[in-house]
Design a protein around this motif. Structure first.
Motif, PDB file in Angstrom:
ATOM      1  N   ARG A  75       0.853  -1.192   0.000  1.00  0.00           N
ATOM      2  CA  ARG A  75       0.000   0.000   0.000  1.00  0.00           C
ATOM      3  C   ARG A  75       0.883   1.234   0.000  1.00  0.00           C
ATOM      4  O   ARG A  75       1.903   1.276   0.685  1.00  0.00           O
ATOM      5  N   LEU A  76       0.515   2.241  -0.754  1.00  0.00           N
ATOM      6  CA  LEU A  76       1.270   3.487  -0.817  1.00  0.00           C
ATOM      7  C   LEU A  76       0.336   4.652  -0.529  1.00  0.00           C
ATOM      8  O   LEU A  76      -0.688   4.814  -1.191  1.00  0.00           O
ATOM      9  N   TYR A  77       0.669   5.439   0.475  1.00  0.00           N
ATOM     10  CA  TYR A  77      -0.122   6.621   0.801  1.00  0.00           C
ATOM     11  C   TYR A  77       0.836   7.706   1.265  1.00  0.00           C
ATOM     12  O   TYR A  77       1.439   7.602   2.324  1.00  0.00           O
ATOM     13  N   MET A  78       1.006   8.745   0.445  1.00  0.00           N
ATOM     14  CA  MET A  78       1.960   9.813   0.728  1.00  0.00           C
ATOM     15  C   MET A  78       1.278  11.159   0.463  1.00  0.00           C
ATOM     16  O   MET A  78       1.519  11.794  -0.560  1.00  0.00           O
ATOM     17  N   PRO A  79       0.403  11.596   1.373  1.00  0.00           N
ATOM     18  CA  PRO A  79      -0.456  12.750   1.068  1.00  0.00           C
ATOM     19  C   PRO A  79       0.164  14.120   1.298  1.00  0.00           C
ATOM     20  O   PRO A  79      -0.424  15.123   0.890  1.00  0.00           O
ATOM     21  N   THR A  80       1.321  14.195   1.942  1.00  0.00           N
ATOM     22  CA  THR A  80       1.877  15.498   2.293  1.00  0.00           C
ATOM     23  C   THR A  80       2.438  16.211   1.065  1.00  0.00           C
ATOM     24  O   THR A  80       3.271  15.672   0.336  1.00  0.00           O
ATOM     25  N   LYS A  81       1.974  17.428   0.865  1.00  0.00           N
ATOM     26  CA  LYS A  81       2.527  18.274  -0.191  1.00  0.00           C
ATOM     27  C   LYS A  81       3.850  18.863   0.290  1.00  0.00           C
ATOM     28  O   LYS A  81       3.950  19.313   1.443  1.00  0.00           O
ATOM     29  N   VAL A  82       4.872  18.885  -0.568  1.00  0.00           N
ATOM     30  CA  VAL A  82       6.187  19.393  -0.188  1.00  0.00           C
ATOM     31  C   VAL A  82       6.568  20.561  -1.079  1.00  0.00           C
ATOM     32  O   VAL A  82       6.472  20.479  -2.308  1.00  0.00           O
ATOM     33  N   GLU A  83       6.994  21.649  -0.443  1.00  0.00           N
ATOM     34  CA  GLU A  83       7.563  22.796  -1.155  1.00  0.00           C
ATOM     35  C   GLU A  83       9.008  22.922  -0.684  1.00  0.00           C
ATOM     36  O   GLU A  83       9.272  23.005   0.518  1.00  0.00           O
ATOM     37  N   CYS A  84       9.954  22.909  -1.607  1.00  0.00           N
ATOM     38  CA  CYS A  84      11.366  22.928  -1.242  1.00  0.00           C
ATOM     39  C   CYS A  84      12.095  24.019  -2.003  1.00  0.00           C
ATOM     40  O   CYS A  84      11.965  24.122  -3.233  1.00  0.00           O
ATOM     41  N   GLY A  85      12.871  24.830  -1.294  1.00  0.00           N
ATOM     42  CA  GLY A  85      13.670  25.858  -1.940  1.00  0.00           C
ATOM     43  C   GLY A  85      14.205  26.870  -0.950  1.00  0.00           C
ATOM     44  O   GLY A  85      13.641  27.062   0.135  1.00  0.00           O
ATOM     45  N   VAL A  86      15.288  27.507  -1.317  1.00  0.00           N
ATOM     46  CA  VAL A  86      15.926  28.504  -0.453  1.00  0.00           C
ATOM     47  C   VAL A  86      14.984  29.688  -0.249  1.00  0.00           C
ATOM     48  O   VAL A  86      14.459  30.256  -1.206  1.00  0.00           O
ATOM     49  N   GLY A  87      14.751  30.040   1.002  1.00  0.00           N
ATOM     50  CA  GLY A  87      13.954  31.215   1.338  1.00  0.00           C
ATOM     51  C   GLY A  87      12.459  31.011   1.352  1.00  0.00           C
ATOM     52  O   GLY A  87      11.705  31.959   1.619  1.00  0.00           O
ATOM     53  N   LEU A  88      11.980  29.790   1.094  1.00  0.00           N
ATOM     54  CA  LEU A  88      10.534  29.572   1.003  1.00  0.00           C
ATOM     55  C   LEU A  88       9.810  29.781   2.326  1.00  0.00           C
ATOM     56  O   LEU A  88       8.602  30.037   2.326  1.00  0.00           O
ATOM     57  N   SER A  89      10.512  29.664   3.443  1.00  0.00           N
ATOM     58  CA  SER A  89       9.830  29.871   4.731  1.00  0.00           C
ATOM     59  C   SER A  89       9.312  31.296   4.863  1.00  0.00           C
ATOM     60  O   SER A  89       8.358  31.550   5.605  1.00  0.00           O
ATOM     61  N   LYS A  90       9.914  32.220   4.118  1.00  0.00           N
ATOM     62  CA  LYS A  90       9.454  33.614   4.154  1.00  0.00           C
ATOM     63  C   LYS A  90       8.142  33.801   3.403  1.00  0.00           C
ATOM     64  O   LYS A  90       7.569  34.889   3.412  1.00  0.00           O
ATOM     65  N   LYS A  91       7.680  32.738   2.751  1.00  0.00           N
ATOM     66  CA  LYS A  91       6.388  32.774   2.051  1.00  0.00           C
ATOM     67  C   LYS A  91       5.333  31.946   2.785  1.00  0.00           C
ATOM     68  O   LYS A  91       4.276  31.645   2.211  1.00  0.00           O
ATOM     69  N   THR A  92       5.595  31.620   4.020  1.00  0.00           N
ATOM     70  CA  THR A  92       4.675  30.769   4.777  1.00  0.00           C
ATOM     71  C   THR A  92       3.267  31.340   4.803  1.00  0.00           C
ATOM     72  O   THR A  92       2.281  30.609   4.649  1.00  0.00           O
ATOM     73  N   GLY A  93       3.157  32.623   5.012  1.00  0.00           N
ATOM     74  CA  GLY A  93       1.838  33.254   5.066  1.00  0.00           C
ATOM     75  C   GLY A  93       1.037  33.012   3.800  1.00  0.00           C
ATOM     76  O   GLY A  93      -0.163  32.718   3.851  1.00  0.00           O
ATOM     77  N   ALA A  94       1.703  33.130   2.652  1.00  0.00           N
ATOM     78  CA  ALA A  94       1.015  32.899   1.379  1.00  0.00           C
ATOM     79  C   ALA A  94       0.546  31.447   1.266  1.00  0.00           C
ATOM     80  O   ALA A  94      -0.553  31.177   0.766  1.00  0.00           O
ATOM     81  N   TYR A  95       1.376  30.509   1.736  1.00  0.00           N
ATOM     82  CA  TYR A  95       0.977  29.101   1.696  1.00  0.00           C
ATOM     83  C   TYR A  95      -0.209  28.828   2.619  1.00  0.00           C
ATOM     84  O   TYR A  95      -1.099  28.030   2.298  1.00  0.00           O
ATOM     85  N   LEU A  96      -0.242  29.504   3.762  1.00  0.00           N
ATOM     86  CA  LEU A  96      -1.297  29.248   4.739  1.00  0.00           C
ATOM     87  C   LEU A  96      -2.639  29.854   4.335  1.00  0.00           C
ATOM     88  O   LEU A  96      -3.678  29.449   4.865  1.00  0.00           O
ATOM     89  N   LYS A  97      -2.647  30.789   3.396  1.00  0.00           N
ATOM     90  CA  LYS A  97      -3.901  31.429   2.995  1.00  0.00           C
ATOM     91  C   LYS A  97      -4.915  30.412   2.472  1.00  0.00           C
ATOM     92  O   LYS A  97      -6.121  30.607   2.601  1.00  0.00           O
ATOM     93  N   GLU A  98      -4.423  29.323   1.860  1.00  0.00           N
ATOM     94  CA  GLU A  98      -5.350  28.338   1.295  1.00  0.00           C
ATOM     95  C   GLU A  98      -6.199  27.662   2.366  1.00  0.00           C
ATOM     96  O   GLU A  98      -7.245  27.099   2.064  1.00  0.00           O
ATOM     97  N   PHE A  99      -5.762  27.736   3.629  1.00  0.00           N
ATOM     98  CA  PHE A  99      -6.533  27.129   4.720  1.00  0.00           C
ATOM     99  C   PHE A  99      -7.526  28.112   5.337  1.00  0.00           C
ATOM    100  O   PHE A  99      -8.320  27.723   6.194  1.00  0.00           O
ATOM    101  N   SER A 100      -7.457  29.377   4.928  1.00  0.00           N
ATOM    102  CA  SER A 100      -8.315  30.430   5.482  1.00  0.00           C
ATOM    103  C   SER A 100      -8.354  30.375   7.014  1.00  0.00           C
ATOM    104  O   SER A 100      -9.424  30.280   7.627  1.00  0.00           O
ATOM    105  N   PRO A 101      -7.197  30.420   7.654  1.00  0.00           N
ATOM    106  CA  PRO A 101      -7.163  30.240   9.110  1.00  0.00           C
ATOM    107  C   PRO A 101      -7.735  31.421   9.877  1.00  0.00           C
ATOM    108  O   PRO A 101      -7.552  32.580   9.490  1.00  0.00           O
ATOM    109  N   LYS A 102      -8.426  31.101  10.957  1.00  0.00           N
ATOM    110  CA  LYS A 102      -8.860  32.139  11.882  1.00  0.00           C
ATOM    111  C   LYS A 102      -7.692  32.560  12.768  1.00  0.00           C
ATOM    112  O   LYS A 102      -7.512  33.731  13.077  1.00  0.00           O
TER     113      LYS A 102
END
Length: 391
Positions: free
Chosen positions: A5-32
């Motif tokens: 069985r294969l189940y690998m649901p985690t989306k991965v974003e990899c690259g230098v400096g990407l942590s500075k875009k965390t807010g943009a990635y989190l927008k898709e969850f519409s967090p309170k």
């Protein structure tokens, strides 16, 4: 094995400096409100600054929980859950090493399930999906950002319980090598060898699949080529990124295959003596490889080749011996002890260490059939660093 069985649901974003875009990635969850799970060391090192700024740029509110422990306990999970509930958080953001990510995963899943996290020790016992978890590792080692498990210590019994469920897979992992540059050398060494242990144990696991084997073997190659440069140069972004990718690949691999005796024993060390997981794995790895060699010499030969060893003209057993010797040399180069006595292990707790190790499900997927006497022998020989005493 033909069936897997294969189940690998985690989306991965990899690259230098990407942590500075965390807010943009989190927008898709519409967090309170976002619960950031981390530790004081991460905050003091300034590793959270760019991430917080990105959240503020996107007008995303957040609450920080920074009480993570090196070997997270059920009490810390409860504490984090209280902070999450009190502040109305609906997304969990883990920033740190494996302890922070494991804590975040446990908090997120307990936000949607009843009882205590230790109630779910074992495989597949969690009924409900967790809150979304975004994991940003600051070390290249545990692979927890892409795994279906969390390891939580029971302080009453000193046992590190493994909770495994598809509901524990993070939704998103952000791999930014810039965040690993400030790692102390000792952490770079221990976490890097932790990733190597994951890859080797996954590759030799009884429940390995063609996919997990491919991921694990390539992770071994990446680690062999990059760990020394990451350790000795520190600021080399290419080696740092390769180590992060290798750690993630090894995490994906063992999320499919489980691990083996190294992890069964090292978890007992963490529970009883509070020894850091990565350094325990690194020190134990050659001893378990020596024990396992008769059961999987062909796979040990593959590992030797992946580690860069010349095995021309050697039998599988001889090549496998080269593999474990290569690991010994890596530990020496990275200033990792060659015995567990130097880690703080004492043999007066040997019966508990053996019992707790045998309780681990990892023993059952170890390539060589393992008894309590075998575990005792490995611990006793590893105590003095007597690799030749393993048979």
């Amino acid at each position: 094995m033909d069936t897997f069985r294969l189940y690998m649901p985690t989306k991965v974003e990899c690259g230098v400096g990407l942590s500075k875009k965390t807010g943009a990635y989190l927008k898709e969850f519409s967090p309170k409100n976002v619960l950031i799970v981390t530790d004081r060391g991460i905050i003091d090192a300034g590793l959270l600054d760019g991430i917080k700024q990105s959240l503020e740029n996107e007008q995303i509110g957040y609450t920080i929980f920074d009480d993570v422990e090196p070997n997270p306990s059920a009490e810390v999970v409860d504490k984090g859950l209280n902070v999450l509930t009190e502040n109305g958080c609906d997304v969990v953001l883990a920033v740190g090493g494996g302890s922070s990510i494991d804590t975040a995963k446990a908090v997120a899943v307990m936000a949607t399930n009843e009882g205590n996290i230790l109630d779910y020790e074992g495989v597949g016992l969690i009924p409900n999906r967790s809150l979304p978890v975004v994991a940003i590792p600051t070390t290249a080692g545990t692979g927890s950002e892409v795994t279906a498990s969390t390891i939580i210590t029971n302080k009453e019994t000193l046992f590190k319980a493994a909770i495994i469920s598809p509901h524990l897979f993070p939704t998103l992992a952000i791999l930014d090598p810039e965040l690993t540059i400030r790692c102390p050398q000792s952490i770079t060494a221990a976490t890097g060898m932790d990733a190597l242990t994951h890859a080797i144990e996954s590759y030799t696991s009884k429940t390995a699949t063609p996919i997990s084997e491919a991921l694990a073997l390539h992770a071994i190659k990446l680690i062999a080529k990059n760990i020394k440069k990451a350790y000795f140069v520190a600021t080399d972004l290419e080696s740092r990124e390769n180590m992060l990718v290798a750690s993630m690949m090894a995490g994906y691999a063992f999320s499919q295959s489980r691990l083996g005796n190294v992890h069964a024993i090292s978890h007992s060390f963490g529970g009883v003596f509070n020894i850091a997981h990565g350094i325990a794995n690194a020190t134990l790895l050659p001893f378990v490889m020596k024990f396992n060699l008769p059961a999987c010499p062909d796979k040990m030969k593959d590992i030797a080749i992946a580690l860069g060893e010349d095995v021309t003209g050697l039998s599988d057993e001889e090549a496998g011996e080269r593999a474990l010797r290569a690991v010994v040399r890596l530990n020496e180069a990275l200033n990792i002890p060659n015995n567990i006595k130097d880690l703080g292990v004492t043999l007066d707790r040997l019966p508990q260490l053996v019992n707790d190790s045998m309780r681990s499900g990892n023993v059952h997927v170890n390539p060589r059939l393992t008894t309590a006497k075998d575990i005792q022998l490995i611990i006793e020989k590893a105590y003095d660093g007597n690799l030749e005493g393993i048979h």
